[in-house]
Design a protein around this motif. Structure first.
Motif, mmCIF file in Angstrom:
data_model
loop_
_atom_site.group_PDB
_atom_site.id
_atom_site.type_symbol
_atom_site.label_atom_id
_atom_site.label_comp_id
_atom_site.label_asym_id
_atom_site.label_seq_id
_atom_site.Cartn_x
_atom_site.Cartn_y
_atom_site.Cartn_z
ATOM 1 N N VAL A 74 28.418 -12.998 -19.650
ATOM 2 C CA VAL A 74 29.524 -13.837 -19.177
ATOM 3 C C VAL A 74 30.410 -13.029 -18.222
ATOM 4 C CG1 VAL A 74 31.643 -15.023 -19.882
ATOM 5 C CG2 VAL A 74 29.545 -15.399 -21.160
ATOM 6 N N MET A 77 28.767 -12.649 -14.901
ATOM 7 C CA MET A 77 28.767 -13.888 -14.125
ATOM 8 C C MET A 77 30.149 -14.141 -13.535
ATOM 9 S SD MET A 77 26.203 -16.522 -16.030
ATOM 10 C CE MET A 77 26.710 -16.316 -17.697
ATOM 11 N N ILE A 87 29.311 -21.174 -15.923
ATOM 12 C CA ILE A 87 28.900 -20.273 -17.001
ATOM 13 C C ILE A 87 28.559 -21.074 -18.256
ATOM 14 C CG2 ILE A 87 29.673 -18.428 -18.525
ATOM 15 C CD1 ILE A 87 31.388 -17.446 -16.106
#
Lengths: 163, 176
Positions: A74, A77, A87
């Motif tokens: 995460v 990203m 996400i």
């Protein structure tokens, strides 16, 4: 006394267990310096995501290794500039709606979303029905003044006996 | 009469719910990847790290993709079953060594036997995330077009091998 000590020690167990497990989010943050904006988003988003391994923990609070990996994913990203929604879509495509603590309203989640309201309605219905029935069984009686006095006297008498 | 029947009915409904709940497995989250193309990747092979493996190499074949690790205890439960399956030559088993040290993985395969045609090395677990892996072992059945048709979460058992996986493999083999 021994018992108390044992209970106190048991209470300490979770602390010990935590020390043994792998990293949590705070350690993640300490090890990977990131911009405050990303950090805030990461903390915020991972509280809304479920850890698949320990299913009642969020991604933010979980110590599971998978949670650690997912937080890394995460974070990366976010650093690439993906939006929270992108996400979330990425994770849902792999793990399903189950990763979301706030699942979308769909056919399969109808019961989850509206079930409690249905139960509440049923409960209210039953309560209403019972109250009405009770009214029929115990009719309101208008007492004459004398009867009221007698009742009061009897009640006082009762109290005196009990005292 | 009603005052006995209603609580009894409510009780029986509750028991019914609890009974069903006993047989649910909340740990098995249905995978959204079923019916979708197996995510592409290219990873070093465990036996020869200089060579890569990619699911694209498997086009035209039905295969099992088994995610495992040497640190994973329940992988050891299914290992004999995989070995037996490999000997029957019904379907090739490819492995994904998930978040493992190559030397540990190789030591384990030497010791217990190697059911895998080939093992890819997913050291940091990124390919695992792409496949929605959250509890090893997990086993995927992938068809000739490279589409995931089935996912087994947790160890493969004789029952689901005989009743689900092998019949599915047979069916997929018959398809173009």
């Amino acid at each position: 006394m021994k018992k108390l000590l044992a209970i106190a020690l048991l209470g300490l167990l979770p602390l010990y267990a935590h020390a043994e497990e792998s990293r949590d989010m705070a350690q993640d943050l300490a090890e990977h310096p990131m911009s405050p904006a990303v950090e805030k988003r990461l903390v915020n988003l991972s509280q809304k995501l479920r850890c698949l391994v320990c299913q009642n923990e969020s991604l933010a609070s979980s110590h599971a290794e998978l949670a650690e990996d997912l937080r890394r994913q995460v974070r990366e990203m976010m650093e690439k500039g993906m939006t929270d929604q992108q996400i979330i879509d990425y994770l849902v495509a792999r793990y399903g709606d189950f990763v979301l603590y706030d699942p979308p309203v769909k056919e399969t989640t109808m019961l989850l979303w509206y079930g409690p309201f249905a139960l509440l309605l049923i409960g209210a219905g039953v309560l209403y029905y019972q109250l009405r029935k009770r009214r029929r069984i115990v009719p309101e009686i208008q007492l004459t003044p004398e009867a009221q006095q007698r009742a009061a006297a009897l009640l006082n008498d009762e109290e005196d006996h009990q005292a | 009469m009603m005052r006995f029947i209603l609580p009894l009915v409510a009780f029986l409904v509750l028991v019914g719910f609890l009974y069903v709940g006993l047989n649910l497995r909340p740990h098995e989250v249905p995978s959204p990847l079923i019916g979708k193309a197996a995510p592409a990747f290219s990873l070093p092979q465990l036996a020869e790290p200089a060579k890569q493996f990619s699911p694209a190499d498997m086009k035209g074949k039905v295969w099992l993709f088994n995610v495992w690790a040497s640190w994973c205890e329940s992988c050891k439960d299914e290992h004999p079953l995989l070995l037996a399956l490999a000997q029957q030559n019904l379907v090739p088993i490819y492995g994904l060594d998930y978040k493992d040290k190559p030397e540990d993985a190789q030591a384990w395969l030497r010791e217990a036997g190697n059911p895998y045609t080939l093992v890819a090395q997913d050291a940091d677990g990124r390919v695992g995330i792409d496949y929605g892996v959250y509890g090893v072992p997990e086993t995927y059945v992938i068809d000739k077009q490279g589409v995931i048709r089935y996912k087994q979460i947790g160890p493969v058992t004789t029952d689901n091998l005989q009743q689900t996986i092998l019949p599915l493999v047979q069916k997929l083999e018959a398809q173009p």
